[in-house]
Design a protein around this motif. Sequence first.
Motif, mmCIF file in Angstrom:
data_model
loop_
_atom_site.group_PDB
_atom_site.id
_atom_site.type_symbol
_atom_site.label_atom_id
_atom_site.label_comp_id
_atom_site.label_asym_id
_atom_site.label_seq_id
_atom_site.Cartn_x
_atom_site.Cartn_y
_atom_site.Cartn_z
ATOM 1 N N SER A 39 33.332 0.948 -16.390
ATOM 2 C CA SER A 39 34.417 1.598 -15.642
ATOM 3 C C SER A 39 35.086 0.622 -14.675
ATOM 4 O O SER A 39 36.309 0.658 -14.490
ATOM 5 C CB SER A 39 33.862 2.805 -14.872
ATOM 6 N N ALA A 40 34.267 -0.242 -14.064
ATOM 7 C CA ALA A 40 34.825 -1.184 -13.096
ATOM 8 C C ALA A 40 35.799 -2.151 -13.747
ATOM 9 O O ALA A 40 36.747 -2.628 -13.096
ATOM 10 C CB ALA A 40 33.702 -1.960 -12.413
ATOM 11 N N LEU A 41 35.598 -2.447 -15.027
ATOM 12 C CA LEU A 41 36.475 -3.387 -15.734
ATOM 13 C C LEU A 41 37.749 -2.740 -16.257
ATOM 14 O O LEU A 41 38.569 -3.414 -16.896
ATOM 15 C CB LEU A 41 35.717 -4.028 -16.905
ATOM 16 N N GLN A 42 37.939 -1.450 -15.971
ATOM 17 C CA GLN A 42 39.073 -0.721 -16.514
ATOM 18 C C GLN A 42 40.431 -1.341 -16.157
ATOM 19 O O GLN A 42 41.318 -1.406 -17.009
ATOM 20 C CB GLN A 42 39.023 0.743 -16.047
ATOM 21 N N PRO A 43 40.649 -1.829 -14.908
ATOM 22 C CA PRO A 43 41.961 -2.449 -14.603
ATOM 23 C C PRO A 43 42.289 -3.617 -15.528
ATOM 24 O O PRO A 43 43.446 -3.794 -15.913
ATOM 25 C CB PRO A 43 41.794 -2.912 -13.152
ATOM 26 N N LEU A 44 41.291 -4.394 -15.891
ATOM 27 C CA LEU A 44 41.545 -5.517 -16.795
ATOM 28 C C LEU A 44 41.736 -5.032 -18.228
ATOM 29 O O LEU A 44 42.501 -5.634 -18.991
ATOM 30 C CB LEU A 44 40.383 -6.515 -16.733
ATOM 31 N N LEU A 47 45.296 -3.888 -18.409
ATOM 32 C CA LEU A 47 46.175 -5.062 -18.451
ATOM 33 C C LEU A 47 46.185 -5.684 -19.840
ATOM 34 O O LEU A 47 47.229 -6.097 -20.356
ATOM 35 C CB LEU A 47 45.701 -6.083 -17.413
ATOM 36 N N ARG A 48 45.020 -5.744 -20.459
ATOM 37 C CA ARG A 48 44.920 -6.330 -21.794
ATOM 38 C C ARG A 48 45.687 -5.498 -22.813
ATOM 39 O O ARG A 48 46.375 -6.044 -23.692
ATOM 40 C CB ARG A 48 43.449 -6.452 -22.180
ATOM 41 N N GLU A 49 45.584 -4.211 -22.715
ATOM 42 C CA GLU A 49 46.257 -3.333 -23.670
ATOM 43 C C GLU A 49 47.772 -3.370 -23.515
ATOM 44 O O GLU A 49 48.507 -3.137 -24.469
ATOM 45 C CB GLU A 49 45.747 -1.900 -23.492
ATOM 46 N N SER A 50 48.247 -3.692 -22.312
ATOM 47 C CA SER A 50 49.688 -3.718 -22.066
ATOM 48 C C SER A 50 50.324 -5.060 -22.393
ATOM 49 O O SER A 50 51.531 -5.220 -22.299
ATOM 50 C CB SER A 50 49.975 -3.369 -20.604
ATOM 51 N N ASP A 51 49.505 -6.071 -22.726
ATOM 52 C CA ASP A 51 50.002 -7.423 -23.019
ATOM 53 C C ASP A 51 50.777 -8.005 -21.845
ATOM 54 O O ASP A 51 51.732 -8.760 -22.020
ATOM 55 C CB ASP A 51 50.877 -7.427 -24.277
ATOM 56 N N GLU A 52 50.370 -7.662 -20.641
ATOM 57 C CA GLU A 52 51.032 -8.165 -19.434
ATOM 58 C C GLU A 52 50.558 -9.592 -19.156
ATOM 59 O O GLU A 52 49.364 -9.868 -19.142
ATOM 60 C CB GLU A 52 50.697 -7.259 -18.240
ATOM 61 N N ASN A 53 51.525 -10.526 -18.932
ATOM 62 C CA ASN A 53 51.182 -11.924 -18.696
ATOM 63 C C ASN A 53 51.484 -12.383 -17.282
ATOM 64 O O ASN A 53 51.298 -13.564 -16.979
ATOM 65 C CB ASN A 53 51.944 -12.832 -19.680
ATOM 66 N N ASP A 54 51.963 -11.484 -16.437
ATOM 67 C CA ASP A 54 52.320 -11.885 -15.076
ATOM 68 C C ASP A 54 51.052 -12.288 -14.311
ATOM 69 O O ASP A 54 50.141 -11.474 -14.150
ATOM 70 C CB ASP A 54 53.012 -10.721 -14.370
ATOM 71 N N PRO A 55 50.978 -13.545 -13.831
ATOM 72 C CA PRO A 55 49.763 -13.990 -13.132
ATOM 73 C C PRO A 55 49.431 -13.148 -11.904
ATOM 74 O O PRO A 55 48.269 -12.899 -11.615
ATOM 75 C CB PRO A 55 50.090 -15.438 -12.743
ATOM 76 N N SER A 56 50.446 -12.716 -11.168
ATOM 77 C CA SER A 56 50.184 -11.921 -9.965
ATOM 78 C C SER A 56 49.571 -10.572 -10.330
ATOM 79 O O SER A 56 48.699 -10.063 -9.626
ATOM 80 C CB SER A 56 51.478 -11.727 -9.169
ATOM 81 N N ALA A 213 46.210 -15.043 -19.679
ATOM 82 C CA ALA A 213 46.015 -13.673 -20.160
ATOM 83 C C ALA A 213 45.078 -13.636 -21.363
ATOM 84 O O ALA A 213 44.214 -12.762 -21.469
ATOM 85 C CB ALA A 213 47.370 -13.055 -20.526
ATOM 86 N N LYS A 214 45.245 -14.600 -22.258
ATOM 87 C CA LYS A 214 44.381 -14.662 -23.433
ATOM 88 C C LYS A 214 42.936 -14.927 -23.035
ATOM 89 O O LYS A 214 41.999 -14.294 -23.542
ATOM 90 C CB LYS A 214 44.875 -15.755 -24.377
ATOM 91 N N ALA A 215 42.745 -15.882 -22.085
ATOM 92 C CA ALA A 215 41.393 -16.201 -21.632
ATOM 93 C C ALA A 215 40.744 -14.998 -20.960
ATOM 94 O O ALA A 215 39.559 -14.723 -21.160
ATOM 95 C CB ALA A 215 41.431 -17.391 -20.663
ATOM 96 N N GLU A 218 39.703 -12.407 -23.601
ATOM 97 C CA GLU A 218 38.460 -12.823 -24.265
ATOM 98 C C GLU A 218 37.262 -12.606 -23.353
ATOM 99 O O GLU A 218 36.184 -12.185 -23.801
ATOM 100 C CB GLU A 218 38.564 -14.297 -24.663
ATOM 101 N N LEU A 219 37.441 -12.889 -22.051
ATOM 102 C CA LEU A 219 36.336 -12.701 -21.108
ATOM 103 C C LEU A 219 35.970 -11.226 -20.981
ATOM 104 O O LEU A 219 34.777 -10.873 -20.995
ATOM 105 C CB LEU A 219 36.727 -13.271 -19.741
ATOM 106 N N VAL A 220 36.973 -10.356 -20.854
ATOM 107 C CA VAL A 220 36.695 -8.920 -20.704
ATOM 108 C C VAL A 220 35.983 -8.384 -21.944
ATOM 109 O O VAL A 220 35.020 -7.618 -21.841
ATOM 110 C CB VAL A 220 38.008 -8.150 -20.457
ATOM 111 N N GLU A 221 36.438 -8.830 -23.101
ATOM 112 C CA GLU A 221 35.775 -8.405 -24.340
ATOM 113 C C GLU A 221 34.322 -8.875 -24.359
ATOM 114 O O GLU A 221 33.420 -8.133 -24.763
ATOM 115 C CB GLU A 221 36.538 -8.975 -25.536
ATOM 116 N N GLN A 222 34.102 -10.097 -23.902
ATOM 117 C CA GLN A 222 32.738 -10.639 -23.857
ATOM 118 C C GLN A 222 31.863 -9.852 -22.886
ATOM 119 O O GLN A 222 30.692 -9.551 -23.182
ATOM 120 C CB GLN A 222 32.800 -12.108 -23.447
ATOM 121 N N LEU A 223 32.416 -9.491 -21.720
ATOM 122 C CA LEU A 223 31.645 -8.737 -20.723
ATOM 123 C C LEU A 223 31.291 -7.347 -21.242
ATOM 124 O O LEU A 223 30.159 -6.882 -21.076
ATOM 125 C CB LEU A 223 32.437 -8.643 -19.421
#
Length: 994
Positions: A39-44, A47-56, A213-215, A218-223
């Motif tokens: 649940s804690a990883l939900q914000p990421l 973001l991943r599902e929206s394909d958002e690349n904005d660093p901020s 965004a790609k990195a 991949e990290l969120v999927e790994q976690l």
Amino acid sequence: MDTTTSIYVLRESLEEKVEKEFIELIRESREQRLESFHSALQPLDTLRESDENDPSVLLDAVHDVLESLRAQLNTDGEHHIADIYPVAVYQLAGSLQDSAVINQHIDRFRTLENDSLFLKAAKALKNMIRSIDIMIKSGINFLRRNSDKAPKEAHQWTQKIPVRKVIEYHLFSRNELPKWWINEDERLLVNIVIKLQDFLADDFDPLQPAHSAKAMAELVEQLHKQIDEQKSSLAEDLEEDSRAMQEMLVHHFERADTLEKRASFYSRARIDRTKNRASDHLADFSKQWKEAHESLLDRTGVVAGFWQFRSALYNHVQELKTRLNRYFEDSLFTPIQELGQQLEHEQNELEKVEAKDKTSAQKAILETALKNLTRQADTLQEGINESLEKGSLDKIVQDFSDKVLSESGEIPENVRFVHDLDLDKNPPALDSEQIDWRQMVIRVLKKQLLTPLMPPQQQYEEFLRLQLNEVIEIREVIDVNLNSALELLDDSGEENPISIAREGLERSEHKLEQSASAARETHQKLLSLIQENGYSSTDQLLNLLHTGEPGDLQILDATYRVKETADNWRTILSARWARLQDSVSILGRLGRSKTKKKARTLNRFLGFGEESPPEEKKADIANYLSKTDARVEELPYIYRRLFNFDASTDQRFYVLPNGNFLNLGKAYESWTKDLPASIAIVGERGSGKTAYLNMALNDVLAETHRSHITISKTIWTREHCITLLCEQLDLKKTDSVEGIIGALNRRTKRNIVVVEALQNLYLRSLNGYEALKTLLYIITETKDSIFWIVTCSSYAWHFLQKTSSVADYFSHVIRSDDLSREQIKSVILKRHEASGYDLVFEADETQQKNRAYRKLLDREQEAQQYLEDQYFEKLSKLAEGNASIAMIFWLRSIRDFDDTHFYIRPLEVTSVELVEDLTPDILFTLAAMVLHDTLTPQQLSRVLLFNEQESKLMLSRLKSRGLLNQSGPNYSLNQLMYRQVVNVLKQRNIIHLY
């Protein structure tokens, strides 16, 4: 009276209740805990599902994840093992009967090895009573049977088990199991936080949003995968824990209410004390984990916040570059270009009328040129004057500084700096301290970026004034030359006015090009400074937060702390104190020792002691190597020839490490008398193993028949070894080791086989020792007919001794790198003296202040001898018995030379530390090169478990830094950096020798 039951019935009941009342509760609690990580990883995830690349936006999502995890730390009581465990224990105990009576097992009457003397005696008495009872009962039953009466049943010894108390006591007294569960879940949370921080430090780059965004995806999927894997293994792990817990409880059930564990042992008071201790311990354990989590979350949060500041800094840097580009383009480049184009145009116009007679057309052209060029020059001059009056460049830079400092105000004033982190412990061990974070960031920015850009450093006004003077001079050249040409039009002389005008314009154009070049140079200098420091100025701070090195913190704090006032008065007092010491040393000749002691005491008290010279001078490796090469090239030919350590050694200058070849001669003599003997010559790279071997072969073994094998590249398979031996020893091609052994043993003439570079006959990896083992086996089986001599580098030898006991295969081991101080000195001075030059040793600042040296200033020869002794003392320690290393540093010490003398400055040692960010990958790569001498990218990938591309990149990177040399596909350590690399690896405890 309580009815008896079977221990097996009690065991079955326990097994059922443990699974339903205990393990199920633990499983649900842990699953909820793990699910909360998802649940804690939900914000990421969003973001991943929206394909958002904005660093901020990505940084905001990371911040939300950290806050969610932090919130969980304060609400974990509802499903945290430390709180659930006591509930589960009571729930299990309450689900079973309060007590049970069982028949005592025969084991309760037998003495066991671990029993105390008292217990053994009690059991013996109990067993004796039981035996007497059985005998009496048997006698009575015998009489009863003769009287036709029914026999009486034998007396049964029973025990009353306080089931609930046993469960409560032993589950509370042994809390390793709940601690293990806590460690498993909390370790996963630590991993999540560390991985997020590693991403921010290593993979996040606002300049490459798609990559970031790609990195992160991949990290969120790994976690998520790691969390799911732990959830999927819960049932199996808890089932195993359940069985172990049941066995433990049954063990104590069987001993309750017996001599081994009296009924009074399980008193309510004791159980309550045990429960309280267990609860306190688990609570304290959970608190330690929580504190570790909070520290790591704080650090990761600071890293994320710092990235937000860096993003804002990048925007300001880009704005500064845009404003500078616009300013130089509008105020300098465009006007200069327009003036240059006008000059070229007017020259072309003058060329068209040059061949004509002095006519009105020429006059018109000259007047037009003068008018146009004067207007253009005036425009350029006015623009520069306006910039000077308004301070345009100063204002651009000052605005940038103000914005950066204002942005710095958003940085937290104080943060908790986490260091000495040990993730291998449970909970992780760490230390922390509050640091003035905002002030430190501001100091670094001022030091690396803002101060270098400020007007006092860059002299913007002076630059513009020089540009203005150039324009004024160009205008004057144009004006004088064109007006002179106009005057010549009315003159009947032979001078060509058009030619004069053109020459003047050519000179003006040349001066304009110089002015433009100076402007471009200044512009490029500013852009380079901004490019290099604008964004990277904070890299060191980011690395400090991520790695948590207290040494780096101290360096930063010491480097950037403002202390001009303290330096001023300290410098003044230190200088006065030094003068006072000199006066005291002259006047206090009679009481020298006493005065010296008091001066040192006072010196330490005031803190003005002489600074000791640094052990190492840290510099850039490329600069170091280029200077070394340049220094060697400048030397006279004869000197280069004498100190060419790559060439074969002249016997006149060779210094034997052992004084003679006695050991090798004795070994060979033993072998000739049919006593098995073999030799290993061991030494550092460049220490003279080959030179020793060649000298020995020519001196002691000159008359013997011998074969020479040089392993020039790394091989490690059995097949490669067999092929090499067949080729080098002129043997018939074979696929078997026995074939080689048979061929060697069948030779009618006994001979010597020399194998050089044994360190190239293995690969430090799984199955990487087959070639070495093959050779050692062949040596063992042929030592009667072959006298084997091998050479090996020191560190590889030490490693192979630990892994393969390589020394056991050789009767004699000879060191080639144990030259003494006098031998090192002889290596150098023998060569130098052959050059015909005299030597002058120079003193450094410390030696000049040294009283022992100062006493010899009026006796030059003794002073030189003192400096020579000091020099070679340090050189011998640095060379560590290695002759070629000594020669390298000797050549580096040559400051100058003339027709008769060489001038030797004190030793300067360059460290590899500041050249590279010495990550573990780099250090272990360098260690592999030390252990193997030569490696290809493919071989390195096997040694360090890199993929081949990573190995190529690593080796190429180290080669470009000057640390490695390349020959074809093989890489080896640069001999000029051998000692520095080895010292670093020793300090990091990566390689060993003794």
